[in-house]
Design a protein around this motif. Sequence first.
Motif, PDB file in Angstrom:
ATOM      1  N   GLY A 260       0.792  -1.218   0.000  1.00 52.25           N
ATOM      2  CA  GLY A 260       0.000   0.000   0.000  1.00 52.25           C
ATOM      3  C   GLY A 260       0.821   1.263   0.000  1.00 52.25           C
ATOM      4  N   CYS A 261       2.130   1.140  -0.204  1.00 52.09           N
ATOM      5  CA  CYS A 261       3.001   2.316  -0.265  1.00 52.09           C
ATOM      6  C   CYS A 261       3.257   2.614  -1.739  1.00 52.09           C
ATOM      7  N   THR A 262       2.417   3.420  -2.322  1.00 53.46           N
ATOM      8  CA  THR A 262       2.417   3.620  -3.772  1.00 53.46           C
ATOM      9  C   THR A 262       3.091   4.925  -4.193  1.00 53.46           C
ATOM     10  N   GLN A 263       3.779   5.575  -3.274  1.00 54.93           N
ATOM     11  CA  GLN A 263       4.512   6.783  -3.636  1.00 54.93           C
ATOM     12  C   GLN A 263       5.635   6.435  -4.606  1.00 54.93           C
ATOM     13  N   ALA A 264       6.168   7.453  -5.236  1.00 51.10           N
ATOM     14  CA  ALA A 264       7.351   7.251  -6.064  1.00 51.10           C
ATOM     15  C   ALA A 264       8.511   6.828  -5.170  1.00 51.10           C
ATOM     16  N   PRO A 265       9.454   6.070  -5.714  1.00 50.17           N
ATOM     17  CA  PRO A 265      10.614   5.668  -4.902  1.00 50.17           C
ATOM     18  C   PRO A 265      11.295   6.876  -4.273  1.00 50.17           C
ATOM     19  N   GLY A 266      11.589   6.763  -2.989  1.00 51.19           N
ATOM     20  CA  GLY A 266      12.243   7.859  -2.304  1.00 51.19           C
ATOM     21  C   GLY A 266      11.924   7.867  -0.826  1.00 51.19           C
ATOM     22  N   ALA A 267      12.198   8.981  -0.188  1.00 51.81           N
ATOM     23  CA  ALA A 267      12.078   9.081   1.266  1.00 51.81           C
ATOM     24  C   ALA A 267      10.653   8.849   1.746  1.00 51.81           C
ATOM     25  N   ALA A 268       9.672   9.389   1.021  1.00 45.55           N
ATOM     26  CA  ALA A 268       8.274   9.239   1.455  1.00 45.55           C
ATOM     27  C   ALA A 268       7.851   7.775   1.408  1.00 45.55           C
ATOM     28  N   ARG A 269       8.242   7.062   0.360  1.00 43.71           N
ATOM     29  CA  ARG A 269       7.861   5.654   0.277  1.00 43.71           C
ATOM     30  C   ARG A 269       8.559   4.841   1.362  1.00 43.71           C
ATOM     31  N   LEU A 270       9.841   5.137   1.609  1.00 46.05           N
ATOM     32  CA  LEU A 270      10.538   4.427   2.681  1.00 46.05           C
ATOM     33  C   LEU A 270       9.880   4.681   4.025  1.00 46.05           C
ATOM     34  N   ASP A 271       9.480   5.919   4.257  1.00 46.64           N
ATOM     35  CA  ASP A 271       8.813   6.236   5.519  1.00 46.64           C
ATOM     36  C   ASP A 271       7.528   5.435   5.660  1.00 46.64           C
ATOM     37  N   CYS A 272       6.781   5.307   4.561  1.00 48.60           N
ATOM     38  CA  CYS A 272       5.570   4.492   4.582  1.00 48.60           C
ATOM     39  C   CYS A 272       5.895   3.041   4.887  1.00 48.60           C
ATOM     40  N   LEU A 273       6.903   2.503   4.224  1.00 43.91           N
ATOM     41  CA  LEU A 273       7.250   1.097   4.406  1.00 43.91           C
ATOM     42  C   LEU A 273       7.804   0.810   5.794  1.00 43.91           C
ATOM     43  N   ARG A 274       8.410   1.811   6.408  1.00 42.36           N
ATOM     44  CA  ARG A 274       8.921   1.615   7.769  1.00 42.36           C
ATOM     45  C   ARG A 274       7.799   1.531   8.796  1.00 42.36           C
ATOM     46  N   GLN A 275       6.595   1.919   8.398  1.00 37.70           N
ATOM     47  CA  GLN A 275       5.455   1.792   9.314  1.00 37.70           C
ATOM     48  C   GLN A 275       4.797   0.415   9.234  1.00 37.70           C
TER      49      GLN A 275
END
Length: 512
Positions: A260-275
């Motif tokens: 469900g982390c559909t942001q473009a690759p980068g800091a925002a997506r990593l932050d989502c995946l870390r949750q």
Amino acid sequence: MKISALVPAQALLSLANVSTINTTSGQLIGNEADGVRAFTGVRFAQPPVGELRWEPPVPYTSSDIVNATTPGPSCLQMFKYATAKHDMRLFNTPPPPGGENEDCLFLNVWAPTGGKKKKPVVVWIHGGSDAFGSATLAEYDGTSMAKNQDIIVVSMNYRTNVFGFPSAPDLAPDKNNLGQLDQELAFSWVQDNIEHFEGDKHKVTIMGQSAGARAVSDAVSRHTEANPPFRAAIMLSGAVTSTVPTLHFAAFNNFANASGCTQAPGAARLDCLRQIPAATIHNYTNGPLSGTFDPVVDNMTRYDDDLTRIRTNNTARVPILIGSLQDDGTVFTSGVKNLTTALPDLFGANAPSVATVRALYPGLNDSQVIAAAYRDKNFRCPAKLWSEAFVGSGIEYVYRYTYGASFADDAPYPNLGAWHTSELPELFGTYNASTATADEETLSNSFQTAFANFVKNPKVPPAANWPEYGSGTVAKIAYNGNVDLDNFIQPVASGTLDGPCAVWDKLLDFRP
């Protein structure tokens, strides 16, 4: 006395049969029994969770009293969905103690009492296809090696699969091989602490099997001649040769989308995946939709051509002991019978023709040809190439072997022969004593002693009749039923084993 992990650390100090060591990880309290001090579950890095997920390991330091009498948890395991039952039976039965957890960066130390005051050290890197494995598997217990050989044994966990080798476009290339960075931090811990265990930090040998052997070869390649944190290396069934340096991000991108982390690759997506809870990620990687997560060429922890680096003197120039098993390919090709479809499946689009491969292995049926080809391309020929490259660049003390012993009580199913990992219980002395034959017991002692001899002094032959590879000689270990220390080595010319490598080397050594 076996001390319960539930006993508070302070209370342990008043009990008998404990040993205390001051380290950068705290004042360790371990078990002492039968001439060996064991310290298990020693934290060497901060928990790689939360904001530290997919970050290089951060050293852990403490002055606390630490209960080091029980294993720490293993890193989260990934078994490919299609072959999970088979792989878990071979490589994860019984499962490691301590369970699994994302917080898993622990190491173990087995140190003999008495004997030499500055003991040689072997640091063990487990295998597991960079997807699974644990330092706390029962067959890797270092007690026998420490007790019988008067050497210190260290083993460590490192992150695997998506946690350790994510192949993520969100990360800089030098942050993708996190498992390798975990290993490097463990090497540093050994350099900082092993003298407290009466070990000699100048006499460290790194040793690994399969993916662990490939990790050892990476360590040899990335360290230069100047002050590597080891003086010798042992590679059992594995070595990195030439690698295509292409980054493959599909598996990580698919994982992110599925999470469900559909942001473009980068800091925002990593932050989502870390949750995302680690258990949720574990369920995904062990499910039918998961891809494969492997080390990448980052030109820091892994290079695209180790052989050229060796030949041009850009690696650690240390003695090596390297080899493979007579039947390294059987467990990977069991049930595969169609050579026509197997070749591209196993060896890629550049695989040689069916006729070419059949001609390499006369007298074998197609199932046997597939197993032999897998052994040679993945294990035997890489050992040959590394041995030749080291000798050709002027490095002395290169020892190569092939191991041929098989024992019925050690085989998960029939007709595997000397199968991939079957030598490890003999090396560590952790074979099943209740079912082992006298020959198995004798071979275990001989095999363990030879490898320990290399750890103690890598500049002398590990065993009688074992010449350096500079003469083009390979040591056949325990062929023809020979198991005694004075006769279990049969030296043979490498050409008697390596004929098929003329074909496979083209896939392994493809740069000038």
